[in-house]
Design a protein around this motif. Sequence first.
Motif, short mmCIF file in Angstrom:
data_model
loop_
_atom_site.label_atom_id
_atom_site.label_comp_id
_atom_site.label_asym_id
_atom_site.label_seq_id
_atom_site.Cartn_x
_atom_site.Cartn_y
_atom_site.Cartn_z
N GLN A 266 17.51 48.00 21.78
CA GLN A 266 18.26 46.76 21.92
C GLN A 266 19.75 47.09 21.98
OE1 GLN A 266 16.95 44.77 18.37
NE2 GLN A 266 18.49 45.72 17.08
N PHE A 267 20.55 46.11 22.37
CA PHE A 267 22.00 46.26 22.38
C PHE A 267 22.58 45.56 21.16
CE2 PHE A 267 20.86 46.80 26.85
CZ PHE A 267 21.65 47.88 27.23
N GLN A 268 23.51 46.23 20.45
CA GLN A 268 24.03 45.72 19.19
C GLN A 268 25.55 45.68 19.20
OE1 GLN A 268 20.45 47.85 16.52
NE2 GLN A 268 22.59 48.35 16.17
N SER A 269 26.11 44.70 18.49
CA SER A 269 27.56 44.58 18.37
C SER A 269 28.02 45.26 17.08
CB SER A 269 27.97 43.11 18.34
OG SER A 269 27.69 42.53 17.07
N ILE A 270 29.34 45.43 16.97
CA ILE A 270 29.94 45.71 15.68
C ILE A 270 30.16 44.35 14.99
CG2 ILE A 270 31.00 47.88 16.37
CD1 ILE A 270 33.60 46.39 16.86
N ASN A 271 30.81 44.33 13.84
CA ASN A 271 30.99 43.09 13.10
C ASN A 271 31.82 42.08 13.90
OD1 ASN A 271 29.53 43.45 10.70
ND2 ASN A 271 31.14 44.77 9.87
N LEU A 272 31.33 40.84 13.96
CA LEU A 272 32.03 39.72 14.59
C LEU A 272 32.29 38.64 13.55
CD1 LEU A 272 29.82 39.47 17.81
CD2 LEU A 272 32.03 40.63 17.60
N ASN A 273 33.26 37.80 13.82
CA ASN A 273 33.60 36.75 12.85
C ASN A 273 32.52 35.68 12.78
OD1 ASN A 273 34.68 36.28 15.56
ND2 ASN A 273 35.42 34.34 14.76
N ILE A 274 32.05 35.40 11.57
CA ILE A 274 31.06 34.34 11.37
C ILE A 274 31.65 33.00 11.80
CG2 ILE A 274 29.82 33.05 9.59
CD1 ILE A 274 29.41 35.70 8.13
N GLY A 275 30.89 32.26 12.57
CA GLY A 275 31.37 31.00 13.13
C GLY A 275 32.07 31.17 14.46
N GLY A 276 32.33 32.41 14.86
CA GLY A 276 32.98 32.67 16.14
C GLY A 276 32.06 32.33 17.30
N VAL A 277 32.63 31.77 18.37
CA VAL A 277 31.86 31.39 19.56
C VAL A 277 32.08 32.46 20.64
CG1 VAL A 277 31.45 29.62 21.29
CG2 VAL A 277 32.12 28.96 18.97
N TYR A 278 30.99 33.00 21.13
CA TYR A 278 31.03 34.08 22.11
C TYR A 278 30.06 33.76 23.26
CZ TYR A 278 33.45 36.95 18.63
OH TYR A 278 34.35 37.44 17.70
N LYS A 279 30.32 34.43 24.38
CA LYS A 279 29.40 34.36 25.51
C LYS A 279 28.76 35.73 25.69
CE LYS A 279 30.51 32.09 29.23
NZ LYS A 279 29.45 31.05 29.28
N LEU A 280 27.44 35.77 25.64
CA LEU A 280 26.72 37.00 25.96
C LEU A 280 26.68 37.18 27.47
CD1 LEU A 280 23.65 36.80 23.55
CD2 LEU A 280 25.64 38.28 23.31
N VAL A 281 26.97 38.38 27.94
CA VAL A 281 26.91 38.70 29.36
C VAL A 281 26.05 39.95 29.52
CG1 VAL A 281 28.21 39.36 31.42
CG2 VAL A 281 29.17 37.69 29.82
N VAL A 282 24.97 39.82 30.28
CA VAL A 282 24.07 40.95 30.54
C VAL A 282 24.00 41.15 32.05
CG1 VAL A 282 21.73 41.87 30.29
CG2 VAL A 282 22.71 40.46 28.47
N LEU A 283 24.26 42.38 32.49
CA LEU A 283 24.21 42.73 33.91
C LEU A 283 23.29 43.93 34.08
CD1 LEU A 283 28.05 42.55 34.68
CD2 LEU A 283 26.36 40.72 34.94
N SER A 284 22.46 43.88 35.12
CA SER A 284 21.49 44.96 35.31
C SER A 284 21.28 45.22 36.79
CB SER A 284 20.16 44.59 34.64
OG SER A 284 19.22 45.65 34.76
N LYS A 285 21.01 46.48 37.10
CA LYS A 285 20.59 46.86 38.45
C LYS A 285 19.31 47.68 38.34
CE LYS A 285 21.96 48.96 42.82
NZ LYS A 285 23.00 49.70 43.60
N GLN A 286 18.28 47.22 39.04
CA GLN A 286 16.99 47.91 39.05
C GLN A 286 16.57 48.08 40.50
OE1 GLN A 286 14.23 46.26 36.09
NE2 GLN A 286 15.98 45.38 35.00
N ALA A 287 16.40 49.35 40.89
CA ALA A 287 16.26 49.69 42.31
C ALA A 287 17.49 49.14 43.03
CB ALA A 287 14.96 49.17 42.87
N ASN A 288 17.31 48.28 44.03
CA ASN A 288 18.45 47.71 44.75
C ASN A 288 18.64 46.23 44.45
OD1 ASN A 288 19.15 50.14 46.11
ND2 ASN A 288 17.42 49.82 47.49
N SER A 289 18.10 45.76 43.35
CA SER A 289 18.19 44.35 42.98
C SER A 289 19.04 44.18 41.74
CB SER A 289 16.79 43.77 42.75
OG SER A 289 16.03 43.82 43.93
N TYR A 290 19.70 43.02 41.64
CA TYR A 290 20.62 42.74 40.55
C TYR A 290 20.07 41.61 39.68
CZ TYR A 290 23.78 45.31 43.61
OH TYR A 290 24.34 46.27 44.41
N PHE A 291 20.35 41.70 38.38
CA PHE A 291 19.90 40.70 37.43
C PHE A 291 21.05 40.36 36.50
CE2 PHE A 291 16.36 43.16 38.92
CZ PHE A 291 15.34 42.24 39.10
#
Length: 332
Positions: A266-291
């Motif tokens: 899995q992917f893990q963060s370091i410590n973030l502020n409790i109550g903080g609002v964040y956007k997760l961004v996941v980018l992937s390339k598998q063969a020649n396709s993007y996700f």
Amino acid sequence: MKMKLYLGALILTTGLLSCKKDSEFTVTNVIGPDLNWYADNEITTSMKAVELTNELQTTMDTVSFDLTPNNSTPLIVPCGNNVKFTFYPSSIIYANLPFYGKVHLNYRIITTKGNQIRLLKNSKTDNGQLVENYVTLFFELKNNNNQDLFIDDNIPVIIDYERSGNNNSSSSSNLYSLTTNGFLSYLWSIEPNNSGNTVTISNDDISFSLTRTGWFNCGKVYSPSNQNKVAIKLPENYTNANTIAYVVSITKNIALQLDPSVTNKQFQSINLNIGGVYKLVVLSKQANSYFMATQDITVSSTPTPGYPFQIVNVTPTLTNMTNIENLLSQLQ
């Protein structure tokens, strides 16, 4: 019997074709992805995650100018992106001597979270601290033969970045230089006080005084008192061989690259502020396709049951490079 099979196949094919829309994407050779996770020093340039980050790179800006022995006053070189460079006489050297001739200044200025992701400039120090970035810059100097030029240790170049109405940066900010831990892992190391390199901040200006070329960052450690970590769980075909993941702060200039856990897959963060609002961004390339996947989260004060920190399940969907570029452009 043959007629029934033929009609059945025809109906199935027609049904599939009738459901296909122009806006759908074509999946290309995504069967059999690499399901392994790798340590940072095991990542290679042939892996799809590295391919993806190379495709996201932007071109450097370039300004050329001439230096002559007659230059007896500082040479101010205005550039785009609200930046100007000031070179003092004899400050640029080659083979330990003052250089005269054509100079090609290549540079990048990063002020947005989207460009931090494009160029893998993590909001994290080499000792695991979260950094709020005010401005990140890269510059290099070349002669007409594309050979590196250098800066005299005793005559620093001055780089001024004028901000557009953004006066929230702290005057006690730190200067960081870049360190690397593999093809996909770049961290900031605080510049020693005796290095001869400094950064100062006024209301509208961030000014670097530098005696070498390369990557530098002006920012400040962000360390709230109440913290928790976040990890994302992805389908098994998303690994650090083909995927990168970030948490992007909604309120601060922070784009934190999530660290891959080979053990937990899995992917893990370091410590973030409790109550903080964040956007997760996941980018992937598998063969020649993007996700891609995005998801807004609020950092919880309590870990997910059965885990030492907050777990978020994310499933990326098929996309294309245009959509990825549009997303990154929106992350200001």
